[in-house]
Design an enzyme around this catalytic site. Sequence first.
Site, PDB file in Angstrom:
ATOM      1  N   GLU A  42     -45.552  45.398 -16.215  1.00 11.37           N
ATOM      2  CA  GLU A  42     -46.022  44.732 -15.070  1.00 11.37           C
ATOM      3  C   GLU A  42     -46.567  45.984 -14.255  1.00 11.37           C
ATOM      4  O   GLU A  42     -46.452  46.031 -13.136  1.00 11.37           O
ATOM      5  CB  GLU A  42     -45.303  44.165 -14.423  1.00 11.37           C
ATOM      6  CG  GLU A  42     -44.864  42.635 -15.241  1.00 11.37           C
ATOM      7  CD  GLU A  42     -43.827  41.624 -14.423  1.00 11.37           C
ATOM      8  OE1 GLU A  42     -43.280  42.036 -13.192  1.00 11.37           O
ATOM      9  OE2 GLU A  42     -43.416  40.642 -15.035  1.00 11.37           O
ATOM     10  N   GLU A  86     -42.644  35.968 -23.365  1.00 13.46           N
ATOM     11  CA  GLU A  86     -41.736  35.478 -22.487  1.00 13.46           C
ATOM     12  C   GLU A  86     -41.996  34.049 -22.178  1.00 13.46           C
ATOM     13  O   GLU A  86     -42.095  33.599 -20.769  1.00 13.46           O
ATOM     14  CB  GLU A  86     -41.761  36.250 -21.246  1.00 13.46           C
ATOM     15  CG  GLU A  86     -41.132  37.627 -21.218  1.00 13.46           C
ATOM     16  CD  GLU A  86     -41.173  38.545 -19.913  1.00 13.46           C
ATOM     17  OE1 GLU A  86     -41.013  37.818 -18.920  1.00 13.46           O
ATOM     18  OE2 GLU A  86     -41.257  39.616 -20.058  1.00 13.46           O
TER      19      GLU A  86
END
Length: 363
Positions: A158, A273
């Site tokens: 991220e 995820e």
Amino acid sequence: MKFLFLLAALTSFLPFTDDVNEPIPVARPSASQTLAEASPFHIGFAISPARIQNIALYRQTVIQEANSITADVAMKPSRISPQKGVYKFEEADQLIAFAQSQKKRIHGHTLVWYIDTSPTWLKQIRDSTELESTLQSYIQTVATHFKGKVASWDVVNEAFDKQGAIRTDSLEGPGRPTFNVGKILGKDYVARMFQYAHNADPDARLFYNDYAQETRPAKLEAILAMVADFKRRGVPIHGLGLQMHISIDTPDAGIENAIRRYAETGLLVHISELDIAMNPDKKKDFVPTPELLEKQYEKYKFVVSTYKKVVPASQQFGITMWGVDDGTSWIPGFCKCADNVLLFDANYVKKRSYQGFLEGLKE
């Protein structure tokens, strides 16, 4: 009868492998097959070592349904190095031992993340030279410790904001230490972290991992531009992780576009995820209805079938669910609301979504 006997004899010699780093042979799904048995690519769960030890049905579900595992938090920096110069590998080593005993691939998550699982001592570093040296040392120590055991790493997690710029902010609240890696080290820090990881373990597959590429075009384009730049400069990168924390309302076109664009890079593609919310509006009185369960079924089927169709077999790193069951999912705690986002309910009973995932593998 002779034909059936000959067919049985021939199929008994079909190749197989017990090496979890090798592709799983293509199998035709049936009602009795588990996800891992039905899939031509790896199927994973993000798991907790404590739950593996203490919840029998949790452990049984992981053993039966998956051939790849990711640590949900046990391999994040705050767990590995809670104090400067101190490394605690016990929890992660426990997960590794379980995976090895069950012949499952291990995907490492994550070496560098700017937000909440970076330890406080690391967030307090403001000098660029000190921070660079500290992260290099951390990556070297951790990747070396797991060398030969971990097949792959999410090296950086991220790094981009929703506008597609390298993050120079933090989502943490007032009075809490921030860890603005991009602001301190500059926008090219991601490339250097990949190089440090490669130097520590040249055999590990290295991934960049992020979320919302299916709904934020600027972020998707920024990641693709980074990959092109890495390729030009020879920065070692082998794969991209699409987190896919999505909902039943996430547009199919955005999902397919993100998967397709990632596949076009030629890198490995990992849906890393996956979970699918049925309560995207975070209603406090949420109750899953048959209609919502059907929408979730359709969305799981679409994601899996699209991945299988769009990503070339040689680039299919696999699909990892972020959690095992609704009862231990991270989503209710994060949204402060009720939701049922996974393939198994809190009693480890297969849901309609499980059937959607399985049917997606057939297409």
